[in-house]
Design a protein around this motif. Structure first.
Motif, PDB file in Angstrom:
ATOM      1  N   PRO B  94       0.806  -1.235   0.000  1.00  0.00           N
ATOM      2  CA  PRO B  94       0.000   0.000   0.000  1.00  0.00           C
ATOM      3  C   PRO B  94       0.835   1.279   0.000  1.00  0.00           C
ATOM      4  N   HIS B  95       0.295   2.285  -0.662  1.00  0.00           N
ATOM      5  CA  HIS B  95       0.933   3.611  -0.622  1.00  0.00           C
ATOM      6  C   HIS B  95       1.013   4.135   0.807  1.00  0.00           C
ATOM      7  N   VAL B  96      -0.033   3.866   1.588  1.00  0.00           N
ATOM      8  CA  VAL B  96      -0.142   4.503   2.897  1.00  0.00           C
ATOM      9  C   VAL B  96       1.030   4.150   3.812  1.00  0.00           C
ATOM     10  N   HIS B  97       1.631   2.997   3.603  1.00  0.00           N
ATOM     11  CA  HIS B  97       2.757   2.613   4.458  1.00  0.00           C
ATOM     12  C   HIS B  97       4.098   2.660   3.727  1.00  0.00           C
ATOM     13  N   ASN B  98       4.081   3.221   2.517  1.00  0.00           N
ATOM     14  CA  ASN B  98       5.325   3.313   1.747  1.00  0.00           C
ATOM     15  C   ASN B  98       5.422   4.712   1.149  1.00  0.00           C
ATOM     16  N   ALA B  99       5.700   5.651   2.032  1.00  0.00           N
ATOM     17  CA  ALA B  99       5.685   7.052   1.615  1.00  0.00           C
ATOM     18  C   ALA B  99       6.733   7.342   0.548  1.00  0.00           C
ATOM     19  N   GLY B 100       7.767   6.533   0.472  1.00  0.00           N
ATOM     20  CA  GLY B 100       8.827   6.761  -0.518  1.00  0.00           C
ATOM     21  C   GLY B 100       8.486   6.243  -1.903  1.00  0.00           C
ATOM     22  N   GLY B 101       7.304   5.673  -2.054  1.00  0.00           N
ATOM     23  CA  GLY B 101       6.892   5.162  -3.366  1.00  0.00           C
ATOM     24  C   GLY B 101       6.890   3.638  -3.394  1.00  0.00           C
ATOM     25  N   LEU B 102       6.214   3.085  -4.387  1.00  0.00           N
ATOM     26  CA  LEU B 102       6.090   1.635  -4.485  1.00  0.00           C
ATOM     27  C   LEU B 102       7.154   1.080  -5.444  1.00  0.00           C
ATOM     28  N   PRO B 103       7.578  -0.150  -5.205  1.00  0.00           N
ATOM     29  CA  PRO B 103       8.572  -0.757  -6.086  1.00  0.00           C
ATOM     30  C   PRO B 103       7.945  -1.187  -7.411  1.00  0.00           C
ATOM     31  N   THR B 104       8.806  -1.476  -8.367  1.00  0.00           N
ATOM     32  CA  THR B 104       8.359  -2.111  -9.608  1.00  0.00           C
ATOM     33  C   THR B 104       8.335  -3.622  -9.357  1.00  0.00           C
ATOM     34  N   LEU B 105       7.233  -4.237  -9.740  1.00  0.00           N
ATOM     35  CA  LEU B 105       7.049  -5.654  -9.419  1.00  0.00           C
ATOM     36  C   LEU B 105       6.865  -6.484 -10.676  1.00  0.00           C
ATOM     37  N   LYS B 106       7.281  -7.734 -10.585  1.00  0.00           N
ATOM     38  CA  LYS B 106       7.027  -8.708 -11.645  1.00  0.00           C
ATOM     39  C   LYS B 106       6.658 -10.012 -10.943  1.00  0.00           C
ATOM     40  N   SER B 107       5.586 -10.628 -11.407  1.00  0.00           N
ATOM     41  CA  SER B 107       5.118 -11.820 -10.696  1.00  0.00           C
ATOM     42  C   SER B 107       5.925 -13.062 -11.071  1.00  0.00           C
ATOM     43  N   LEU B 108       6.009 -13.960 -10.114  1.00  0.00           N
ATOM     44  CA  LEU B 108       6.621 -15.273 -10.313  1.00  0.00           C
ATOM     45  C   LEU B 108       5.573 -16.294  -9.888  1.00  0.00           C
ATOM     46  N   VAL B 109       5.030 -17.015 -10.849  1.00  0.00           N
ATOM     47  CA  VAL B 109       3.986 -18.006 -10.569  1.00  0.00           C
ATOM     48  C   VAL B 109       4.437 -19.325 -11.191  1.00  0.00           C
ATOM     49  N   VAL B 110       4.802 -20.269 -10.360  1.00  0.00           N
ATOM     50  CA  VAL B 110       5.393 -21.517 -10.871  1.00  0.00           C
ATOM     51  C   VAL B 110       4.836 -22.721 -10.128  1.00  0.00           C
ATOM     52  N   LYS B 111       4.977 -23.881 -10.768  1.00  0.00           N
ATOM     53  CA  LYS B 111       4.465 -25.126 -10.174  1.00  0.00           C
ATOM     54  C   LYS B 111       5.560 -26.190 -10.239  1.00  0.00           C
ATOM     55  N   PRO B 112       5.406 -27.268  -9.497  1.00  0.00           N
ATOM     56  CA  PRO B 112       6.438 -28.312  -9.515  1.00  0.00           C
ATOM     57  C   PRO B 112       6.739 -28.771 -10.937  1.00  0.00           C
ATOM     58  N   GLY B 113       8.006 -28.923 -11.233  1.00  0.00           N
ATOM     59  CA  GLY B 113       8.438 -29.269 -12.591  1.00  0.00           C
ATOM     60  C   GLY B 113       9.000 -28.070 -13.328  1.00  0.00           C
ATOM     61  N   ASP B 114       8.556 -26.865 -12.958  1.00  0.00           N
ATOM     62  CA  ASP B 114       9.105 -25.644 -13.546  1.00  0.00           C
ATOM     63  C   ASP B 114      10.502 -25.388 -12.973  1.00  0.00           C
ATOM     64  N   THR B 115      11.335 -24.709 -13.753  1.00  0.00           N
ATOM     65  CA  THR B 115      12.664 -24.312 -13.260  1.00  0.00           C
ATOM     66  C   THR B 115      12.872 -22.827 -13.582  1.00  0.00           C
ATOM     67  N   PRO B 116      12.222 -21.968 -12.836  1.00  0.00           N
ATOM     68  CA  PRO B 116      12.310 -20.528 -13.133  1.00  0.00           C
ATOM     69  C   PRO B 116      13.735 -20.007 -12.991  1.00  0.00           C
ATOM     70  N   GLU B 117      14.075 -19.082 -13.884  1.00  0.00           N
ATOM     71  CA  GLU B 117      15.399 -18.453 -13.835  1.00  0.00           C
ATOM     72  C   GLU B 117      15.374 -17.313 -12.821  1.00  0.00           C
ATOM     73  N   LEU B 118      16.412 -17.273 -12.024  1.00  0.00           N
ATOM     74  CA  LEU B 118      16.559 -16.204 -11.040  1.00  0.00           C
ATOM     75  C   LEU B 118      17.881 -15.494 -11.332  1.00  0.00           C
ATOM     76  N   PRO B 119      17.806 -14.365 -12.019  1.00  0.00           N
ATOM     77  CA  PRO B 119      19.039 -13.652 -12.357  1.00  0.00           C
ATOM     78  C   PRO B 119      19.779 -13.168 -11.117  1.00  0.00           C
ATOM     79  N   ASN B 120      21.090 -13.046 -11.280  1.00  0.00           N
ATOM     80  CA  ASN B 120      21.883 -12.521 -10.170  1.00  0.00           C
ATOM     81  C   ASN B 120      21.370 -11.131  -9.766  1.00  0.00           C
ATOM     82  N   ASN B 121      21.449 -10.850  -8.488  1.00  0.00           N
ATOM     83  CA  ASN B 121      20.971  -9.598  -7.883  1.00  0.00           C
ATOM     84  C   ASN B 121      19.446  -9.496  -7.825  1.00  0.00           C
ATOM     85  N   SER B 122      18.752 -10.605  -8.050  1.00  0.00           N
ATOM     86  CA  SER B 122      17.289 -10.582  -7.909  1.00  0.00           C
ATOM     87  C   SER B 122      16.911 -10.468  -6.439  1.00  0.00           C
TER      88      SER B 122
END
Lengths: 123, 165
Positions: B94-122
């Motif tokens: 929520p904005h109300v508790h993050n006065a400095g602004g909200l982050p940029t987000l990207k969803s990660l939705v995976v299930k068993p068998g998937d092998t999602p890539e996690l770049p360095n510095n994630s």
């Protein structure tokens, strides 16, 4: 008028001459100090039974039953209440964290940050 | 409705858990979108209706991040009524508790068998589920910082997370 359905003597503290009594229709136990009679003896038989039944808190039970069945002017009494301005002391974490209310977000986050970092980490 | 705040890489996030008996009213902006912040569903189902017009919007289901559905707005401003046909969970940023602004987000939705890539510095906030990364097991909610190079995750249980940047 509530009736005494039954009771039993669950303990007798001989050091202090005190009976512990459990009435069937009463949640809490009752304690009764026995007084020796002119012969120096504790009452027994019907005399003791009468004494025990005499300490059954009829008015307390009656009051609870009446309140449970609803009091017509209860709302009028409730309308007299003036809430204290001081916030109640939080009893649990959930008392802090209704976002619609003022709460100490910094404290809660500090707690949860610790919890999250304990279960998370760097790879 | 239970609200549990967490810290996620300097951002205050709140995990909300709703029962079927709960409901919630949320204000809409002039663009017909929720103005309070980002939210990301991770369990259950939410029926969404505009109070003033009765317009029914698409149900919110696990994996729904509003930042990735910016065209899913209501046709008007007003208020949304949220109801929950089953126990439902989402993460609110929520904005109300993050006065400095909200982050940029990207969803990660995976299930068993998937092998999602996690770049360095994630920086990943795993909201729900279980991942194994470089032999280390992570169970949500928790933070995952990737600092030892690009890697992948093995999905042990259905997982819902957010990349923070």
């Amino acid at each position: 008028m509530p009736d005494i359905t039954d009771y039993k003597i669950t303990a007798f503290d001989q050091t202090n001459g005190r009976l512990e009594i459990k009435f069937e229709n009463l949640e809490n136990k009752i304690y009764l100090d026995l007084h020796p009679d002119q012969s120096g003896l504790y009452p027994e038989g019907d005399k003791l039974d009468t004494m025990i039944r005499g300490v059954f808190p009829k008015s307390h039970i009656e009051r609870k039953e009446k309140i449970a069945s609803g009091i017509a002017n209860s709302a009028a009494i409730a309308a007299l209440v003036q809430p204290d301005d001081i916030s109640p002391t939080p009893q649990s974490l959930n008392d802090f964290i209704d976002p619609d209310q003022f709460f100490n977000i910094k404290l809660v986050v500090a707690i949860q940050r610790t919890l999250a970092e304990m279960s998370g980490g760097t790879v | 409705m239970k609200h549990t705040p967490y810290a996620a890489f300097g951002t205050v996030v709140i995990l909300v858990q709703a029962e079927t008996t709960d409901n919630r009213i949320v204000k809409l902006g002039d663009d017909g979108l929720v103005t309070s912040g980002w939210y990301f569903y991770t369990k259950g189902r939410t029926n969404v209706k505009v109070v003033e017009t009765g317009e029914q919007l698409e149900d919110r289901t696990p994996g729904w991040l509003n930042a990735e559905h910016t065209t899913a707005n209501a046709s008007s401003t007003g208020h949304l009524e949220l109801t929950f046909p089953e126990e439902t969970e989402w993460l609110c940023i929520p904005h109300v508790h993050n006065a400095g602004g909200l982050p940029t987000l990207k969803s990660l939705v995976v299930k068993p068998g998937d092998t999602p890539e996690l770049p360095n510095n994630s920086n990943i906030f795993l909201v729900r589920g279980k991942l194994e990364v470089n032999t280390k097991i992570f169970t949500g909610p928790c933070q995952i910082r990737v600092r030892s190079g690009d890697t992948t995750a093995d999905v042990i249980e259905d997982a819902y997370g957010l990349f923070f940047s």
